[in-house]
Enzyme design. Structure first.
Site, PDB file in Angstrom:
ATOM      1  N   ASP A  12      22.449   9.805  44.564  1.00 62.04           N
ATOM      2  CA  ASP A  12      21.925  10.240  43.273  1.00 62.04           C
ATOM      3  C   ASP A  12      22.808  11.360  42.753  1.00 62.04           C
ATOM      4  O   ASP A  12      23.375  12.130  43.530  1.00 62.04           O
ATOM      5  CB  ASP A  12      20.469  10.716  43.460  1.00 62.04           C
ATOM      6  CG  ASP A  12      19.681  10.662  42.164  1.00 62.04           C
ATOM      7  OD1 ASP A  12      20.251  10.274  41.126  1.00 62.04           O
ATOM      8  OD2 ASP A  12      18.494  11.028  42.195  1.00 62.04           O
ATOM      9  N   HIS A  29      30.371   7.877  38.201  1.00 59.79           N
ATOM     10  CA  HIS A  29      30.174   6.668  39.015  1.00 59.79           C
ATOM     11  C   HIS A  29      31.448   6.304  39.770  1.00 59.79           C
ATOM     12  O   HIS A  29      31.411   5.857  40.907  1.00 59.79           O
ATOM     13  CB  HIS A  29      29.718   5.506  38.134  1.00 59.79           C
ATOM     14  CG  HIS A  29      28.327   5.677  37.604  1.00 59.79           C
ATOM     15  ND1 HIS A  29      27.298   6.169  38.375  1.00 59.79           N
ATOM     16  CD2 HIS A  29      27.787   5.435  36.384  1.00 59.79           C
ATOM     17  CE1 HIS A  29      26.192   6.218  37.650  1.00 59.79           C
ATOM     18  NE2 HIS A  29      26.464   5.788  36.431  1.00 59.79           N
ATOM     19  N   LEU A 123      31.510   0.106  62.331  1.00 60.11           N
ATOM     20  CA  LEU A 123      30.423   0.536  61.439  1.00 60.11           C
ATOM     21  C   LEU A 123      29.776  -0.664  60.765  1.00 60.11           C
ATOM     22  O   LEU A 123      30.458  -1.535  60.226  1.00 60.11           O
ATOM     23  CB  LEU A 123      30.968   1.488  60.359  1.00 60.11           C
ATOM     24  CG  LEU A 123      29.889   2.037  59.416  1.00 60.11           C
ATOM     25  CD1 LEU A 123      29.062   3.120  60.112  1.00 60.11           C
ATOM     26  CD2 LEU A 123      30.500   2.603  58.136  1.00 60.11           C
TER      27      LEU A 123
HETATM   28  C1  FPP Z   1      23.484   7.590  41.057  1.00 59.83           C
HETATM   29  O1  FPP Z   1      23.692   8.547  40.125  1.00 59.83           O
HETATM   30  C2  FPP Z   1      24.169   6.335  40.685  1.00 59.83           C
HETATM   31  C3  FPP Z   1      23.670   5.091  40.826  1.00 59.83           C
HETATM   32  C4  FPP Z   1      22.358   4.883  41.445  1.00 59.83           C
HETATM   33  C5  FPP Z   1      24.384   3.863  40.371  1.00 59.83           C
HETATM   34  C6  FPP Z   1      25.855   3.719  40.664  1.00 59.83           C
HETATM   35  C7  FPP Z   1      26.323   3.858  42.042  1.00 59.83           C
HETATM   36  C8  FPP Z   1      27.631   3.928  42.342  1.00 59.83           C
HETATM   37  C9  FPP Z   1      28.697   3.850  41.326  1.00 59.83           C
HETATM   38  C10 FPP Z   1      28.088   3.997  43.733  1.00 59.83           C
HETATM   39  C11 FPP Z   1      28.099   2.587  44.251  1.00 59.83           C
HETATM   40  C12 FPP Z   1      29.272   2.220  44.958  1.00 59.83           C
HETATM   41  C13 FPP Z   1      30.051   1.151  44.710  1.00 59.83           C
HETATM   42  C14 FPP Z   1      31.096   0.885  45.694  1.00 59.83           C
HETATM   43  C15 FPP Z   1      29.926   0.258  43.528  1.00 59.83           C
HETATM   44  P1  FPP Z   1      22.852   8.636  38.764  1.00 59.83           P
HETATM   45  O2  FPP Z   1      23.547   7.876  37.695  1.00 59.83           O
HETATM   46  O3  FPP Z   1      21.449   8.204  39.030  1.00 59.83           O
HETATM   47  O4  FPP Z   1      22.975  10.147  38.482  1.00 59.83           O
HETATM   48  P2  FPP Z   1      22.016  11.058  37.566  1.00 59.83           P
HETATM   49  O5  FPP Z   1      20.649  10.967  38.173  1.00 59.83           O
HETATM   50  O6  FPP Z   1      22.638  12.394  37.689  1.00 59.83           O
HETATM   51  O7  FPP Z   1      22.061  10.511  36.190  1.00 59.83           O
END
Ligand code: FPP
Length: 235
Positions: A12, A29, A123
């Protein structure tokens, strides 16, 4: 220091990390996805056997189209180089969640990645995509009901193990430690069944800033807890 066998993380704070730096969310992201790759190596180095991340929830589809497309293209890039990187590190990659809603090319890459890394014994890395724990349990119940309907299983023979074995995490031990970054202190529909006895650790660090030092702090906190779950366990 006792290293947990299975660590699950709710990633998060990519957006807040970017905002704090005056950058677009997309860059958050991007950095977040890079950190997933780095963290796999760190987990492996310190002796964690199973690592599971919540990368995209069933609720994340409600985000603006542009953001969803951006995350999907990060996933596409990750999978493009995933097999090579995983095989180099003896890492097995599995996806949790209902992938049928993802674009077809992504579904194909996922199947190919899981197959190509299935024999790797290092892993064991799980990425939850279009994942929601209630949806996972619903799908498991459907599978079990189909077996009962077909006469292959008696309703009275359904055990907790029957349910565990029908979840996306079949064969994967439950997490010992769940970490959530960026300040929120809730489970957000993640691994509800599997986290029955899991220790929780919350940190204000945003996911892109969660590094080895932060991970060691989380493990240290885990080590300082008295894990009893109803009976005294051997440490
Ligand atoms: C968390 O921050 C982000 C997500 C739940 C979505 C995206 C995840 C990634 C890009 C990492 C995944 C990895 C790969 C390899 C694709 P948020 O957007 O919820 O942050 P905020 O709460 O600060 O808005």
């Amino acid at each position: 220091m006792k290293v947990p066998n299975h660590i699950a993380i709710i990633l998060d704070g990519n957006g807040r990390w970017a905002k704090a730096k005056g950058m677009p969310r997309a860059l958050g992201h991007k950095q977040g996805s890079k950190n997933v790759e780095d963290m796999c190596e760190i987990m492996d180095d310190i002796g964690v056997k199973y690592f599971t991340v919540y990368a995209f929830s069933t609720e994340n589809w409600n985000r603006p189209d542009k953001e969803v497309t951006g995350i999907m293209s990060l996933l596409r890039n990750y999978l493009k180089t995933g097999i090579k990187r995983a095989n180099k590190n003896n890492m097995r990659i599995r996806i949790l969640g209902d992938i049928s809603r993802l674009d077809e090319d992504l579904q194909e890459s996922i199947v190919e990645t899981e197959k190509a890394t299935a024999a790797n014994t290092g892993l064991q890395f799980q990425m939850a995509l279009n994942y929601g724990s209630r949806d996972e349990i619903r799908r498991a119940v459907t599978k079990i009901a189909e077996k009962v309907e077909a006469g292959d299983l008696k309703a009275t023979d359904i055990t907790e193990d029957t349910i565990s074995a029908s979840l996306d995490t079949a064969g994967i031990p439950d997490p010992d430690l769940l970490i959530r970054t960026s300040g929120e202190q809730r489970l957000s529909n993640y691994l509800l069944w599997q986290c029955a006895y899991t220790e929780f650790y919350f940190t204000d660090k945003h996911w892109p800033d969660f590094n080895k030092e932060e991970l060691l702090k989380a493990i240290d906190s885990y080590n300082n807890r008295d894990r009893r779950y109803g009976k005294v366990t051997e440490e």
